[in-house]
Design a protein around this motif. Structure first.
Motif, PDB file in Angstrom:
ATOM      1  N   ILE A 141      86.829   2.534 118.187  1.00  0.00           N
ATOM      2  CA  ILE A 141      87.799   1.605 118.779  1.00  0.00           C
ATOM      3  C   ILE A 141      88.153   0.498 117.789  1.00  0.00           C
ATOM      4  N   VAL A 142      87.157   0.001 117.056  1.00  0.00           N
ATOM      5  CA  VAL A 142      87.428  -1.012 116.035  1.00  0.00           C
ATOM      6  C   VAL A 142      88.364  -0.437 114.970  1.00  0.00           C
TER       7      VAL A 142
ATOM      8  N   ILE B 202      91.895  -0.351 116.310  1.00  0.00           N
ATOM      9  CA  ILE B 202      92.493  -1.687 116.322  1.00  0.00           C
ATOM     10  C   ILE B 202      92.979  -2.062 114.927  1.00  0.00           C
TER      11      ILE B 202
ATOM     12  N   ALA C 196      96.124  -0.127 114.262  1.00  0.00           N
ATOM     13  CA  ALA C 196      97.249  -0.705 115.003  1.00  0.00           C
ATOM     14  C   ALA C 196      97.787  -1.949 114.285  1.00  0.00           C
ATOM     15  N   ALA C 197      96.892  -2.788 113.788  1.00  0.00           N
ATOM     16  CA  ALA C 197      97.327  -3.984 113.056  1.00  0.00           C
ATOM     17  C   ALA C 197      98.074  -3.590 111.782  1.00  0.00           C
TER      18      ALA C 197
ATOM     19  N   ALA D 294      97.772   4.181 123.453  1.00  0.00           N
ATOM     20  CA  ALA D 294      97.693   3.285 122.300  1.00  0.00           C
ATOM     21  C   ALA D 294      99.068   3.111 121.659  1.00  0.00           C
TER      22      ALA D 294
END
Length: 139
Positions: free
Chosen positions: A42-43, A46, A49-50, A114
Motif C-alpha cells: 500500500i505504501v 501511494i 500515485a504521487a 485506485a
C-alpha cells in the motif's frame, strides 16, 4: 500550496518516487516479514500515485478531463504492474501463491478504485492550477 518547477525536476521527483516504491517493497516486503508485505504494498501504491500526479498534472494545463483520464489509466497500469511485482517477490521469498489469481483480482478490483482516486485528484489539481512547469527563461 503551489508547486512550480522545471520539467526535469518534476520528472526526476516522479522517477525517485517510483524507485523508492519499488525499493521499499523489495527490501521491506516479503523478504523481511511476510505479514508486513500488504502494508508495504500500500505504501508503494501511494508513492506510485504521487509520482503519477507529478507527471500528469503539469501536462494538463487547463484540460482537467484529459489529466483525470490519463491519471486513471496510468494508476490502473501501476496497480497491475505492482501486483506482478508483489507476486514475483513472494515467490522469490518462498511463498506459495497462485500468481494469475492475485494479478487478476488486483487488476479488476483494486486498479479501478485506485485509478478513480488518482484521476479525480489529478483533475482537481489541474483545475486549481496547483502543479505546473516553470516558464522557460528567455534566451
Amino acid at each position: 500550496m503551489q508547486i512550480v518547477a522545471h520539467r526535469r525536476t518534476l520528472t526526476l521527483a516522479a522517477a525517485c518516487l517510483i524507485g523508492a516504491g519499488v525499493l521499499i517493497q523489495w527490501l521491506l516486503g516479503y523478504g523481511l516479514n511476510p505479514g508486513s508485505a500488504p502494508a508495504v504494498e500500500i505504501v508503494g501504491l501511494i508513492l506510485y500515485a504521487a509520482a503519477i500526479i507529478l507527471m500528469v498534472v503539469p501536462q494538463g494545463r487547463g484540460r482537467p478531463l484529459m489529466a483525470a483520464g490519463l491519471g486513471f489509466i496510468l494508476m490502473c497500469w501501476a496497480v497491475h504492474l505492482n501486483a506482478r511485482l508483489s507476486v514475483f517477490l513472494e515467490t522469490q521469498a518462498g511463498g506459495d501463491v497462485i500468481a494469475a489469481h492475485r494479478i487478476l483480482l488486483a487488476t479488476l478490483f483494486a486498479a479501478p478504485f485506485a485509478g478513480l482516486i488518482v484521476g479525480v485528484v489529478s483533475g482537481l489539481l489541474v483545475r486549481a492550477d496547483r502543479i505546473r512547469f516553470a516558464p522557460k527563461a528567455a534566451a
